[in-house]
Design a protein around this motif. Structure first.
Motif, PDB file in Angstrom:
ATOM      1  N   VAL A  64       0.850  -1.202   0.000  1.00  0.00           N
ATOM      2  CA  VAL A  64       0.000   0.000   0.000  1.00  0.00           C
ATOM      3  C   VAL A  64       0.882   1.248   0.000  1.00  0.00           C
ATOM      4  CG1 VAL A  64      -1.613   1.370   1.381  1.00  0.00           C
ATOM      5  CG2 VAL A  64      -2.021  -1.079   1.046  1.00  0.00           C
ATOM      6  N   ILE A  65       1.888   1.268   0.831  1.00  0.00           N
ATOM      7  CA  ILE A  65       2.787   2.420   0.895  1.00  0.00           C
ATOM      8  C   ILE A  65       3.535   2.590  -0.419  1.00  0.00           C
ATOM      9  CG2 ILE A  65       4.875   3.304   2.024  1.00  0.00           C
ATOM     10  CD1 ILE A  65       3.667   2.238   4.678  1.00  0.00           C
ATOM     11  N   LYS A  66       3.928   1.490  -1.039  1.00  0.00           N
ATOM     12  CA  LYS A  66       4.603   1.558  -2.337  1.00  0.00           C
ATOM     13  C   LYS A  66       3.689   2.193  -3.386  1.00  0.00           C
ATOM     14  CE  LYS A  66       4.647  -1.794  -5.163  1.00  0.00           C
ATOM     15  NZ  LYS A  66       4.687  -2.950  -6.000  1.00  0.00           N
ATOM     16  N   VAL A  67       2.419   1.790  -3.398  1.00  0.00           N
ATOM     17  CA  VAL A  67       1.454   2.353  -4.355  1.00  0.00           C
ATOM     18  C   VAL A  67       1.265   3.846  -4.092  1.00  0.00           C
ATOM     19  CG1 VAL A  67      -0.977   2.337  -5.059  1.00  0.00           C
ATOM     20  CG2 VAL A  67       0.265   0.187  -4.836  1.00  0.00           C
ATOM     21  N   LEU A  68       1.094   4.217  -2.832  1.00  0.00           N
ATOM     22  CA  LEU A  68       0.955   5.640  -2.493  1.00  0.00           C
ATOM     23  C   LEU A  68       2.179   6.432  -2.946  1.00  0.00           C
ATOM     24  CD1 LEU A  68      -0.556   5.436   1.072  1.00  0.00           C
ATOM     25  CD2 LEU A  68      -1.518   6.736  -0.814  1.00  0.00           C
ATOM     26  N   SER A  69       3.338   5.896  -2.682  1.00  0.00           N
ATOM     27  CA  SER A  69       4.577   6.565  -3.057  1.00  0.00           C
ATOM     28  C   SER A  69       4.652   6.764  -4.575  1.00  0.00           C
ATOM     29  CB  SER A  69       5.770   5.737  -2.574  1.00  0.00           C
ATOM     30  OG  SER A  69       6.970   6.263  -3.079  1.00  0.00           O
ATOM     31  N   TYR A  70       4.336   5.724  -5.310  1.00  0.00           N
ATOM     32  CA  TYR A  70       4.407   5.792  -6.769  1.00  0.00           C
ATOM     33  C   TYR A  70       3.347   6.738  -7.339  1.00  0.00           C
ATOM     34  CZ  TYR A  70       4.335   4.486 -11.653  1.00  0.00           C
ATOM     35  OH  TYR A  70       4.366   4.535 -13.026  1.00  0.00           O
TER      36      TYR A  70
ATOM     37  N   ASP B 285       8.105   9.364   3.784  1.00  0.00           N
ATOM     38  CA  ASP B 285       7.160  10.433   4.147  1.00  0.00           C
ATOM     39  C   ASP B 285       5.754   9.919   4.423  1.00  0.00           C
ATOM     40  OD1 ASP B 285       9.132  12.357   3.860  1.00  0.00           O
ATOM     41  OD2 ASP B 285       8.649  12.730   1.756  1.00  0.00           O
ATOM     42  N   ILE B 286       5.517   8.628   4.199  1.00  0.00           N
ATOM     43  CA  ILE B 286       4.173   8.066   4.337  1.00  0.00           C
ATOM     44  C   ILE B 286       4.071   7.328   5.670  1.00  0.00           C
ATOM     45  CG2 ILE B 286       2.458   6.509   3.327  1.00  0.00           C
ATOM     46  CD1 ILE B 286       3.900   7.051   0.611  1.00  0.00           C
ATOM     47  N   LEU B 287       3.135   7.765   6.483  1.00  0.00           N
ATOM     48  CA  LEU B 287       2.901   7.149   7.787  1.00  0.00           C
ATOM     49  C   LEU B 287       1.570   6.421   7.774  1.00  0.00           C
ATOM     50  CD1 LEU B 287       3.840  10.255   9.970  1.00  0.00           C
ATOM     51  CD2 LEU B 287       5.319   8.333   9.333  1.00  0.00           C
TER      52      LEU B 287
ATOM     53  N   ASP C  39      -3.824  15.223   6.133  1.00  0.00           N
ATOM     54  CA  ASP C  39      -2.358  15.245   6.174  1.00  0.00           C
ATOM     55  C   ASP C  39      -1.723  15.252   4.786  1.00  0.00           C
ATOM     56  OD1 ASP C  39      -2.443  15.145   8.957  1.00  0.00           O
ATOM     57  OD2 ASP C  39      -2.376  12.958   8.993  1.00  0.00           O
ATOM     58  N   TYR C  40      -2.324  14.536   3.856  1.00  0.00           N
ATOM     59  CA  TYR C  40      -1.717  14.383   2.536  1.00  0.00           C
ATOM     60  C   TYR C  40      -2.418  15.177   1.443  1.00  0.00           C
ATOM     61  CZ  TYR C  40       0.777  10.659   4.908  1.00  0.00           C
ATOM     62  OH  TYR C  40       1.547   9.943   5.782  1.00  0.00           O
ATOM     63  N   GLY C  41      -3.509  15.856   1.777  1.00  0.00           N
ATOM     64  CA  GLY C  41      -4.153  16.747   0.833  1.00  0.00           C
ATOM     65  C   GLY C  41      -4.783  16.084  -0.378  1.00  0.00           C
ATOM     66  N   PHE C  42      -5.246  14.855  -0.216  1.00  0.00           N
ATOM     67  CA  PHE C  42      -5.890  14.156  -1.323  1.00  0.00           C
ATOM     68  C   PHE C  42      -7.147  14.905  -1.759  1.00  0.00           C
ATOM     69  CE2 PHE C  42      -3.030  10.902  -0.628  1.00  0.00           C
ATOM     70  CZ  PHE C  42      -3.248   9.795  -1.431  1.00  0.00           C
ATOM     71  N   ASP C  43      -7.384  14.942  -3.055  1.00  0.00           N
ATOM     72  CA  ASP C  43      -8.650  15.445  -3.566  1.00  0.00           C
ATOM     73  C   ASP C  43      -9.388  14.268  -4.213  1.00  0.00           C
ATOM     74  OD1 ASP C  43      -7.546  15.028  -6.143  1.00  0.00           O
ATOM     75  OD2 ASP C  43      -7.037  17.140  -6.388  1.00  0.00           O
ATOM     76  N   SER C  44     -10.549  14.534  -4.788  1.00  0.00           N
ATOM     77  CA  SER C  44     -11.359  13.430  -5.328  1.00  0.00           C
ATOM     78  C   SER C  44     -10.639  12.703  -6.463  1.00  0.00           C
ATOM     79  CB  SER C  44     -12.723  13.935  -5.780  1.00  0.00           C
ATOM     80  OG  SER C  44     -12.583  14.945  -6.747  1.00  0.00           O
ATOM     81  N   PHE C  45      -9.910  13.421  -7.287  1.00  0.00           N
ATOM     82  CA  PHE C  45      -9.157  12.776  -8.369  1.00  0.00           C
ATOM     83  C   PHE C  45      -8.077  11.860  -7.803  1.00  0.00           C
ATOM     84  CE2 PHE C  45      -5.655  12.583 -11.425  1.00  0.00           C
ATOM     85  CZ  PHE C  45      -6.322  12.045 -12.510  1.00  0.00           C
TER      86      PHE C  45
ATOM     87  N   VAL D 103      -4.087   5.872   6.039  1.00  0.00           N
ATOM     88  CA  VAL D 103      -3.359   4.808   5.352  1.00  0.00           C
ATOM     89  C   VAL D 103      -3.656   3.473   6.030  1.00  0.00           C
ATOM     90  CG1 VAL D 103      -1.060   3.964   4.728  1.00  0.00           C
ATOM     91  CG2 VAL D 103      -1.571   6.423   4.589  1.00  0.00           C
ATOM     92  N   GLN D 104      -3.723   3.463   7.346  1.00  0.00           N
ATOM     93  CA  GLN D 104      -4.045   2.227   8.074  1.00  0.00           C
ATOM     94  C   GLN D 104      -5.419   1.707   7.691  1.00  0.00           C
ATOM     95  OE1 GLN D 104      -1.902   0.416  10.279  1.00  0.00           O
ATOM     96  NE2 GLN D 104      -3.468  -1.066   9.702  1.00  0.00           N
TER      97      GLN D 104
END
Length: 79
Positions: free
Chosen positions: A7-13, A21-23, A31-37, A65-66
């Motif tokens: 999961v962290i690898k996918v987020l990073s990529y 940087d991914i907790l 924390d990570y500022g995700f938007d709908s896209f 992330v958890q």
């Protein structure tokens, strides 16, 4: 590789972030500022990585992330 690591690898990529940087406690929106896209892109990437189908209602209940790790674990354990 564990589910968490994948999961962290996918987020990073997908987000072009350094893995360090991914907790797991990190909140996707706050924390990570995700938007709908970003959320749609992430859902598709996780489906591809784990060869699963994620229902919209399952995915949008995830705020950290958890939560993503837990959701994928539950999906993979289904008969």
């Amino acid at each position: 590789m564990s589910i968490q690591e994948r999961v962290i690898k996918v987020l990073s990529y997908e987000m072009n972030w350094d893995i360090s940087d991914i907790l797991v406690a990190g909140r996707l929106l706050d924390d990570y500022g995700f938007d709908s896209f970003d959320m749609v892109t992430l859902a598709i990437a996780l489906e591809d990585e784990f060869d699963i189908m994620i229902l919209d209602n399952e995915f949008y209940e995830c705020t950290t992330v958890q939560d993503l790790i837990n959701m994928i674990t539950e999906i993979l354990e289904r008969p």
